[in-house]
Design a protein around this motif. Structure first.
Motif, PDB file in Angstrom:
ATOM      1  N   PHE A  11    -152.463 -61.735 -36.369  1.00 10.63           N
ATOM      2  CA  PHE A  11    -153.509 -60.936 -35.706  1.00 10.63           C
ATOM      3  C   PHE A  11    -153.435 -59.484 -36.165  1.00 10.63           C
ATOM      4  O   PHE A  11    -154.432 -58.899 -36.605  1.00 10.63           O
ATOM      5  CB  PHE A  11    -153.335 -61.036 -34.190  1.00 10.63           C
ATOM      6  CG  PHE A  11    -154.378 -60.322 -33.383  1.00 10.63           C
ATOM      7  CD1 PHE A  11    -155.449 -61.020 -32.857  1.00 10.63           C
ATOM      8  CD2 PHE A  11    -154.289 -58.957 -33.128  1.00 10.63           C
ATOM      9  CE1 PHE A  11    -156.419 -60.367 -32.102  1.00 10.63           C
ATOM     10  CE2 PHE A  11    -155.255 -58.298 -32.386  1.00 10.63           C
ATOM     11  CZ  PHE A  11    -156.325 -59.017 -31.864  1.00 10.63           C
ATOM     12  N   ILE A  12    -152.259 -58.901 -36.087  1.00  8.81           N
ATOM     13  CA  ILE A  12    -152.084 -57.484 -36.437  1.00  8.81           C
ATOM     14  C   ILE A  12    -152.334 -57.249 -37.917  1.00  8.81           C
ATOM     15  O   ILE A  12    -153.043 -56.306 -38.291  1.00  8.81           O
ATOM     16  CB  ILE A  12    -150.673 -57.004 -36.020  1.00  8.81           C
ATOM     17  CG1 ILE A  12    -150.566 -56.992 -34.489  1.00  8.81           C
ATOM     18  CG2 ILE A  12    -150.374 -55.630 -36.595  1.00  8.81           C
ATOM     19  CD1 ILE A  12    -149.159 -56.786 -33.967  1.00  8.81           C
ATOM     20  N   LEU A  13    -151.792 -58.105 -38.777  1.00  7.18           N
ATOM     21  CA  LEU A  13    -151.954 -57.934 -40.214  1.00  7.18           C
ATOM     22  C   LEU A  13    -153.428 -58.040 -40.631  1.00  7.18           C
ATOM     23  O   LEU A  13    -153.931 -57.190 -41.369  1.00  7.18           O
ATOM     24  CB  LEU A  13    -151.115 -58.958 -40.972  1.00  7.18           C
ATOM     25  CG  LEU A  13    -151.171 -58.862 -42.491  1.00  7.18           C
ATOM     26  CD1 LEU A  13    -150.555 -57.551 -42.961  1.00  7.18           C
ATOM     27  CD2 LEU A  13    -150.462 -60.036 -43.116  1.00  7.18           C
ATOM     28  N   LEU A  14    -154.121 -59.059 -40.151  1.00  6.81           N
ATOM     29  CA  LEU A  14    -155.536 -59.217 -40.509  1.00  6.81           C
ATOM     30  C   LEU A  14    -156.383 -58.071 -39.974  1.00  6.81           C
ATOM     31  O   LEU A  14    -157.292 -57.587 -40.647  1.00  6.81           O
ATOM     32  CB  LEU A  14    -156.074 -60.559 -40.006  1.00  6.81           C
ATOM     33  CG  LEU A  14    -155.585 -61.785 -40.783  1.00  6.81           C
ATOM     34  CD1 LEU A  14    -155.997 -63.063 -40.071  1.00  6.81           C
ATOM     35  CD2 LEU A  14    -156.105 -61.767 -42.209  1.00  6.81           C
ATOM     36  N   VAL A  19    -159.590 -53.291 -40.797  1.00  9.14           N
ATOM     37  CA  VAL A  19    -159.983 -51.961 -40.324  1.00  9.14           C
ATOM     38  C   VAL A  19    -159.663 -50.872 -41.338  1.00  9.14           C
ATOM     39  O   VAL A  19    -160.480 -49.993 -41.596  1.00  9.14           O
ATOM     40  CB  VAL A  19    -159.325 -51.660 -38.958  1.00  9.14           C
ATOM     41  CG1 VAL A  19    -159.516 -50.225 -38.558  1.00  9.14           C
ATOM     42  CG2 VAL A  19    -159.879 -52.594 -37.896  1.00  9.14           C
ATOM     43  N   LEU A  20    -158.459 -50.925 -41.924  1.00  4.56           N
ATOM     44  CA  LEU A  20    -158.037 -49.842 -42.811  1.00  4.56           C
ATOM     45  C   LEU A  20    -158.553 -49.976 -44.238  1.00  4.56           C
ATOM     46  O   LEU A  20    -158.734 -48.970 -44.915  1.00  4.56           O
ATOM     47  CB  LEU A  20    -156.513 -49.738 -42.824  1.00  4.56           C
ATOM     48  CG  LEU A  20    -155.864 -49.402 -41.478  1.00  4.56           C
ATOM     49  CD1 LEU A  20    -154.353 -49.420 -41.604  1.00  4.56           C
ATOM     50  CD2 LEU A  20    -156.357 -48.065 -40.955  1.00  4.56           C
ATOM     51  N   VAL A  21    -158.808 -51.197 -44.682  1.00  7.05           N
ATOM     52  CA  VAL A  21    -159.225 -51.379 -46.073  1.00  7.05           C
ATOM     53  C   VAL A  21    -160.666 -51.875 -46.182  1.00  7.05           C
ATOM     54  O   VAL A  21    -161.531 -51.184 -46.719  1.00  7.05           O
ATOM     55  CB  VAL A  21    -158.271 -52.357 -46.816  1.00  7.05           C
ATOM     56  CG1 VAL A  21    -158.724 -52.577 -48.242  1.00  7.05           C
ATOM     57  CG2 VAL A  21    -156.839 -51.847 -46.775  1.00  7.05           C
ATOM     58  N   LEU A  22    -160.928 -53.063 -45.687  1.00  4.74           N
ATOM     59  CA  LEU A  22    -162.214 -53.709 -45.955  1.00  4.74           C
ATOM     60  C   LEU A  22    -163.406 -53.054 -45.262  1.00  4.74           C
ATOM     61  O   LEU A  22    -164.520 -53.118 -45.781  1.00  4.74           O
ATOM     62  CB  LEU A  22    -162.143 -55.193 -45.591  1.00  4.74           C
ATOM     63  CG  LEU A  22    -161.194 -56.002 -46.467  1.00  4.74           C
ATOM     64  CD1 LEU A  22    -161.088 -57.432 -45.975  1.00  4.74           C
ATOM     65  CD2 LEU A  22    -161.628 -55.962 -47.922  1.00  4.74           C
ATOM     66  N   PRO A  33    -166.904 -57.898 -46.474  1.00  5.00           N
ATOM     67  CA  PRO A  33    -166.190 -59.113 -46.095  1.00  5.00           C
ATOM     68  C   PRO A  33    -165.438 -58.925 -44.775  1.00  5.00           C
ATOM     69  O   PRO A  33    -164.864 -57.866 -44.531  1.00  5.00           O
ATOM     70  CB  PRO A  33    -165.219 -59.338 -47.255  1.00  5.00           C
ATOM     71  CG  PRO A  33    -165.067 -58.018 -47.896  1.00  5.00           C
ATOM     72  CD  PRO A  33    -166.322 -57.249 -47.633  1.00  5.00           C
ATOM     73  N   TYR A  34    -165.485 -59.932 -43.939  1.00  2.00           N
ATOM     74  CA  TYR A  34    -164.784 -59.912 -42.648  1.00  2.00           C
ATOM     75  C   TYR A  34    -163.723 -61.002 -42.657  1.00  2.00           C
ATOM     76  O   TYR A  34    -163.947 -62.118 -42.186  1.00  2.00           O
ATOM     77  CB  TYR A  34    -165.773 -60.139 -41.502  1.00  2.00           C
ATOM     78  CG  TYR A  34    -166.758 -59.026 -41.327  1.00  2.00           C
ATOM     79  CD1 TYR A  34    -166.350 -57.782 -40.869  1.00  2.00           C
ATOM     80  CD2 TYR A  34    -168.103 -59.198 -41.622  1.00  2.00           C
ATOM     81  CE1 TYR A  34    -167.240 -56.745 -40.695  1.00  2.00           C
ATOM     82  CE2 TYR A  34    -169.017 -58.171 -41.446  1.00  2.00           C
ATOM     83  CZ  TYR A  34    -168.573 -56.954 -40.985  1.00  2.00           C
ATOM     84  OH  TYR A  34    -169.468 -55.928 -40.827  1.00  2.00           O
ATOM     85  N   ILE A  35    -162.546 -60.676 -43.178  1.00  5.46           N
ATOM     86  CA  ILE A  35    -161.495 -61.683 -43.280  1.00  5.46           C
ATOM     87  C   ILE A  35    -160.742 -61.894 -41.976  1.00  5.46           C
ATOM     88  O   ILE A  35    -159.952 -62.817 -41.864  1.00  5.46           O
ATOM     89  CB  ILE A  35    -160.498 -61.364 -44.406  1.00  5.46           C
ATOM     90  CG1 ILE A  35    -159.737 -60.089 -44.112  1.00  5.46           C
ATOM     91  CG2 ILE A  35    -161.177 -61.316 -45.741  1.00  5.46           C
ATOM     92  CD1 ILE A  35    -158.445 -59.977 -44.877  1.00  5.46           C
ATOM     93  N   TYR A  36    -160.982 -61.056 -40.969  1.00  6.87           N
ATOM     94  CA  TYR A  36    -160.272 -61.229 -39.705  1.00  6.87           C
ATOM     95  C   TYR A  36    -160.588 -62.579 -39.059  1.00  6.87           C
ATOM     96  O   TYR A  36    -159.827 -63.064 -38.230  1.00  6.87           O
ATOM     97  CB  TYR A  36    -160.583 -60.079 -38.743  1.00  6.87           C
ATOM     98  CG  TYR A  36    -161.983 -60.073 -38.192  1.00  6.87           C
ATOM     99  CD1 TYR A  36    -162.287 -60.754 -37.021  1.00  6.87           C
ATOM    100  CD2 TYR A  36    -163.007 -59.389 -38.844  1.00  6.87           C
ATOM    101  CE1 TYR A  36    -163.586 -60.748 -36.520  1.00  6.87           C
ATOM    102  CE2 TYR A  36    -164.285 -59.373 -38.345  1.00  6.87           C
ATOM    103  CZ  TYR A  36    -164.572 -60.057 -37.185  1.00  6.87           C
ATOM    104  OH  TYR A  36    -165.846 -60.062 -36.689  1.00  6.87           O
ATOM    105  N   ASP A  64    -164.726 -54.694 -32.504  1.00  3.15           N
ATOM    106  CA  ASP A  64    -165.842 -53.907 -31.962  1.00  3.15           C
ATOM    107  C   ASP A  64    -165.412 -52.482 -31.628  1.00  3.15           C
ATOM    108  O   ASP A  64    -166.174 -51.539 -31.835  1.00  3.15           O
ATOM    109  CB  ASP A  64    -166.413 -54.576 -30.711  1.00  3.15           C
ATOM    110  CG  ASP A  64    -167.243 -55.796 -31.035  1.00  3.15           C
ATOM    111  OD1 ASP A  64    -167.912 -55.803 -32.087  1.00  3.15           O
ATOM    112  OD2 ASP A  64    -167.242 -56.740 -30.225  1.00  3.15           O
ATOM    113  N   ILE A  65    -164.219 -52.331 -31.118  1.00  2.00           N
ATOM    114  CA  ILE A  65    -163.712 -50.992 -30.785  1.00  2.00           C
ATOM    115  C   ILE A  65    -163.600 -50.138 -32.049  1.00  2.00           C
ATOM    116  O   ILE A  65    -163.999 -48.977 -32.055  1.00  2.00           O
ATOM    117  CB  ILE A  65    -162.351 -51.091 -30.051  1.00  2.00           C
ATOM    118  CG1 ILE A  65    -162.572 -51.640 -28.646  1.00  2.00           C
ATOM    119  CG2 ILE A  65    -161.646 -49.738 -30.014  1.00  2.00           C
ATOM    120  CD1 ILE A  65    -161.297 -52.046 -27.929  1.00  2.00           C
TER     121      ILE A  65
END
Length: 166
Positions: A11-14, A19-22, A33-36, A64-65
């Motif tokens: 969860f945290i890694l994805l 958030v930080l890259v994609l 792309p939404y890999i989460y 969303d946040i």
């Protein structure tokens, strides 16, 4: 305990990658792309449905946040989590074995896993994009954006899964 730690880490890694890259990279100006969604795809099948819905909501509302989208990701994630188990029953290797994590090796064929990921990502992206515009005025433009983003997301997810296998 291993299940819990592994899924918290996933969860945290994805979420960090998303958030930080994609979220800061837009291919061709409109493809994101939404890999989460891989978190929902990879939840163990033994996870109770009510718990997977709560996890999907937590994943979506967290997204969303960070993106200020007022529940769009939460809605798309909960819908995907709701439809996940019936899709797994269609494509899974063994109906008697309900204690597995979806991957290339746990489905009848690798193509079945790809179909499962393809359907989940398409549902997620089309729901997200159409809820975002909340109109059918530019139907084909939105469909094109959702389809291209889905294909990029699917490629990244399958790449991650192939790297994870080795």
């Amino acid at each position: 305990m291993h299940f819990l730690i592994q899924n918290i880490a996933r969860f945290i890694l994805l979420m960090l990658i998303q958030v930080l890259v994609l979220n800061n990279v837009q291919f061709l100006g409109f493809i994101n792309p939404y890999i989460y969604v891989l978190f929902i795809i990879s939840l163990p099948v033994k996870t109770p449905r009510w718990f997977s819905l709560i996890l999907a909501f937590a994943l979506g509302i967290t997204m969303d946040i960070f993106t200020n989208t007022l529940g769009l990701h939460a809605f798309a994630c909960v819908l995907v989590a709701f439809l996940r188990n019936p899709l797994i029953k269609i494509f899974a290797l063994n109906e008697d074995n309900i204690d597995f994590t979806p991957s290339f090796s746990t489905f009848r064929t690798k193509a079945d896993y790809v179909k499962y990921v393809f359907i989940i990502v398409l549902i997620h992206h089309f729901t997200l994009y159409y809820m975002e515009v909340f109109s059918f005025v530019n139907f084909w433009t939105t469909a094109y954006r959702a389809l291209i983003s889905s294909l990029i997301t699917i490629s990244i997810i399958l790449g991650i899964q192939l790297l994870g296998r080795k």
